[in-house]
Design an enzyme around this catalytic site. Structure first.
Site, PDB file in Angstrom:
ATOM      1  N   ASN A 194       0.803  -1.226   0.000  1.00  0.00           N
ATOM      2  CA  ASN A 194       0.000   0.000   0.000  1.00  0.00           C
ATOM      3  C   ASN A 194       0.837   1.278   0.000  1.00  0.00           C
ATOM      4  OD1 ASN A 194      -2.298  -1.673   2.216  1.00  0.00           O
ATOM      5  ND2 ASN A 194      -2.548  -1.424   0.016  1.00  0.00           N
ATOM      6  N   GLY A 226       6.680  -0.820  -2.803  1.00  0.00           N
ATOM      7  CA  GLY A 226       6.162  -2.180  -2.802  1.00  0.00           C
ATOM      8  C   GLY A 226       4.748  -2.273  -3.338  1.00  0.00           C
ATOM      9  N   ASP A 227       4.317  -1.258  -4.091  1.00  0.00           N
ATOM     10  CA  ASP A 227       2.950  -1.307  -4.617  1.00  0.00           C
ATOM     11  C   ASP A 227       2.901  -0.534  -5.933  1.00  0.00           C
ATOM     12  OD1 ASP A 227      -0.028  -1.443  -4.647  1.00  0.00           O
ATOM     13  OD2 ASP A 227       0.232  -2.132  -2.599  1.00  0.00           O
ATOM     14  N   ASP A 228       1.736   0.046  -6.279  1.00  0.00           N
ATOM     15  CA  ASP A 228       1.638   0.733  -7.564  1.00  0.00           C
ATOM     16  C   ASP A 228       2.624   1.907  -7.640  1.00  0.00           C
ATOM     17  OD1 ASP A 228      -0.447  -0.992  -8.125  1.00  0.00           O
ATOM     18  OD2 ASP A 228      -1.992   0.450  -7.555  1.00  0.00           O
ATOM     19  N   ARG A 231      -5.162  -7.874  -5.648  1.00  0.00           N
ATOM     20  CA  ARG A 231      -4.889  -6.453  -5.468  1.00  0.00           C
ATOM     21  C   ARG A 231      -4.995  -5.747  -6.804  1.00  0.00           C
ATOM     22  NH1 ARG A 231       0.144  -4.593  -3.269  1.00  0.00           N
ATOM     23  NH2 ARG A 231       1.081  -6.641  -3.352  1.00  0.00           N
TER      24      ARG A 231
END
Ligand SMILES: *[C@@H]1O[C@H](CO)[C@@H](O)[C@H](O)[C@H]1NC(C)=O
Ligand SMILES: *[C@@H]1O[C@H](CO)[C@@H](O)[C@H](O)[C@H]1NC(C)=O
Ligand SMILES: *[C@@H]1O[C@H](CO)[C@@H](O)[C@H](O)[C@H]1NC(C)=O
Ligand SMILES: *[C@@H]1O[C@H](CO)[C@@H](O)[C@H](O)[C@H]1NC(C)=O
Ligand SMILES: *[C@@H]1O[C@H](CO)[C@@H](O)[C@H](O)[C@H]1NC(C)=O
Ligand SMILES: *[C@@H]1O[C@H](CO)[C@@H](O)[C@H](O)[C@H]1NC(C)=O
Ligand SMILES: *[C@@H]1O[C@H](CO)[C@@H](O)[C@H](O)[C@H]1NC(C)=O
Ligand SMILES: *[C@@H]1O[C@H](CO)[C@@H](O)[C@H](O)[C@H]1NC(C)=O
Ligand SMILES: *[C@@H]1O[C@H](CO)[C@@H](O)[C@H](O)[C@H]1NC(C)=O
Ligand SMILES: *[C@@H]1O[C@H](CO)[C@@H](O)[C@H](O)[C@H]1NC(C)=O
Ligand SMILES: *[C@@H]1O[C@H](CO)[C@@H](O)[C@H](O)[C@H]1NC(C)=O
Ligand SMILES: *[C@@H]1O[C@H](CO)[C@@H](O)[C@H](O)[C@H]1NC(C)=O
Length: 423
Positions: A207, A229-231, A423
């Site tokens: 997130n 660690g995400d978009d 996700r």
């Protein structure tokens, strides 16, 4: 205190006081105490100006500890010069109770910032440090932990410019641009790296999106570096005319369209997104699209579905992959944690999507994994100029896995997709 009382009663004096000097230098609170009030005060006094008499708020080359929420919105014609570091504290119970609503997906923020005609420069060293490791440890892989704050939210921001800022160890999403238009953000560095958990695509610094756009029009992201660690950068509800160019993305999931379609019977759309000249290092994908299924289950942020609308005119051009695990994916299977299936039910349509000129290397033999929904098939998909090597066996990836893709151009579907992670 007296001065604040006067300022409240006679707001015109605010401008006058600011302009006796024109510039307000924010002093950090002594001995590491909370500087939030001093910052709020500086923006109250110098952040509301006529175009002909811009104000200026300067942060010195010093550390400003932030121990409480800030809401500095409705600013106008102000220059912000960040020469030091804003460092958020690690009082998790406080932030869980006090972080401010963003206005979408039950998300919340440590700082709401916004206004018209703002210029904020950081010279490549002005830094916002969210002290995120304590959050990565605390949530331990829980998706969208309620009350976990985004580092900053640009809300109600128009005709504005952000440059040379560093955002490190964000508590959660680094920033959201919401109810905003005509904003250029360039030469921005974002790095939220979990030093304790190995980066995996299941969680790690989960997130920690680099930026999200919601109800946003004409936003340019130029010259960004994002390691997270995400978009890397994600476009959500009602994002239009978004340009992402000349960027380097590391470790995370990719440029994201969505997730979207989370609110039952609610019409949302994403239109005119271009991402070009993008370097991808050790990422899950170069880019991907994700919509919720047509069957609502649970409530946002982690539940939902049944949304309406479309994503259209999406161009992903000139991506260079270095050690990506995948290339491009689209899923309409996003669903509540425990649910599964219903991949053919979303009424949210994706159309006119083009990939062109992708080069480099990856460890996948699938160019595109396209799980479109039978209830709203994908149309106008074009893929052209793919020159990628699968380093597993030094072959060119040749698979295009499709469900409900109507009239593909430049590629032939070779099989059925697999279901993507939720996700
Ligand atoms: C924005 O600020 C510039 C520089 O002060 C000024 O020339 C321009 O008129 C302002 N624009 C608006 C819409 O206020
Ligand atoms: C900020 O101050 C530190 C020492 O306190 C110094 O090392 C650093 O070079 C300064 N940075 C800038 C950009 O002036
Ligand atoms: C933030 O401040 C604005 C006024 O500038 C106010 O309208 C808004 O309700 C505040 N938001 C929150 C979440 O407190
Ligand atoms: C957070 O809120 C809960 C209940 O709403 C309360 O018991 C607790 O004392 C609060 N903690 C802080 C740090 O404000
Ligand atoms: C984190 O979660 C995993 C299971 O998901 C559990 O085994 C581990 O003990 C948890 N760690 C902490 C510090 O709570
Ligand atoms: C929304 O956030 C609040 C706290 O900020 C939390 O109490 C509530 O459970 C959240 N709702 C959902 C559906 O997650
Ligand atoms: C889009 O925003 C930029 C500022 O980033 C501005 O210069 C341009 O005029 C805007 N375009 C439109 C169509 O409003
Ligand atoms: C991000 O930070 C980590 C940990 O400090 C570092 O190893 C990594 O090189 C940084 N990434 C970039 C792109 O600077
Ligand atoms: C999103 O766009 C749709 C279609 O134009 C519109 O009906 C809806 O009100 C918009 N939502 C918001 C919150 O602006
Ligand atoms: C998308 O771009 C086209 C062509 O530039 C333009 O006509 C259309 O209005 C744009 N859509 C939105 C929602 O701004
Ligand atoms: C493609 O992107 C790279 C940066 O990733 C850039 O150096 C190159 O000039 C771009 N090529 C074109 C044709 O724009
Ligand atoms: C190359 O490796 C992929 C797995 O990444 C495999 O699916 C494919 O069949 C292999 N191709 C050849 C020609 O061996």
């Amino acid at each position: 205190m007296l001065r604040r009382a006067i300022l409240t009663v006679f707001p015109t004096l605010v401008t006058a006081l600011c302009h006796t000097s024109g510039v307000r230098v924010v002093e950090p609170a002594p001995n590491g105490a909370d500087s939030a009030m001093a910052i709020i005060d500086a923006f109250q006094q110098c952040g509301h100006n006529e175009a002909s008499h811009r104000g200026k708020v300067v942060f010195k080359n010093d550390t400003y500890h932030i121990k409480s929420v800030m809401n500095t919105t409705g600013l106008s014609n102000v220059d912000v010069d960040l020469q030091g570091t804003l460092l958020w504290d690690d009082n998790i119970p406080y932030w869980l109770n006090h972080s401010l609503p963003v206005g979408y997906q039950n998300q919340s923020s440590a700082w709401l910032f916004g206004g018209d005609n703002i210029s904020w420069v950081g010279h490549g060293f002005g830094t916002l440090d969210g002290n995120g490791q304590v959050w990565y440890d605390f949530v331990n892989g829980t998706n969208n932990y309620p009350g976990r704050p985004h580092q900053i939210t640009f809300t109600g921001t128009q005709n504005s410019y952000f440059s040379g800022l560093r955002f490190v160890q964000s508590q959660m999403w680094t920033m959201t641009l919401i109810h905003s238009s005509n904003v250029l953000l360039e030469s921005i560095y974002v790095n939220s790296t979990d030093s304790k958990q190995e980066v995996g695509f299941g969680f790690s610094s989960l997130n920690t999106d680099g930026a999200d756009t919601v109800y946003a029009d004409n936003i340019t992201f130029r010259g960004w570096t994002v390691d997270n660690g995400d978009d890397s950068i994600a476009m959500k509800a009602n994002s239009t005319n978004i340009l992402i160019e000349d960027c380097r993305f590391y470790t995370g999931l990719g440029v994201a369209i969505g997730s979207i379609g989370q609110y039952p019977d609610t019409f949302e759309y994403i239109e005119n997104v271009t991402a070009r000249n993008i370097e991808v290092h050790g990422m899950r994908y170069g880019a991907y699209v994700k919509t919720w299924t047509g069957v609502p289950s649970g409530y946002p942020p982690n539940g939902g579905g049944g949304g309406l609308g479309y994503a259209a005119n999406l161009l992903f051009s000139n991506f260079t992959l270095h050690g990506a695990t995948g290339i491009f994916a689209l899923t309409q299977c996003t669903h509540y944690n425990d649910a599964s299936g219903d991949c053919d039910t979303s009424q949210f349509q994706v159309r006119n999507l083009r990939l062109e000129d992708w080069t480099g290397d990856c460890t996948s033999d699938v160019v595109a994994d396209l799980q479109c929904s039978a209830a709203s098939p994908c149309t106008g998909f074009e893929i052209d100029g793919i020159d990628i090597i699968d380093t597993v066996n030094n072959t060119a990836p040749s698979n295009y896995l499709c469900d409900s893709v109507v009239g593909p151009t430049g590629f032939t579907c070779t099989g059925e997709p697999w279901e993507e992670n939720s996700r």
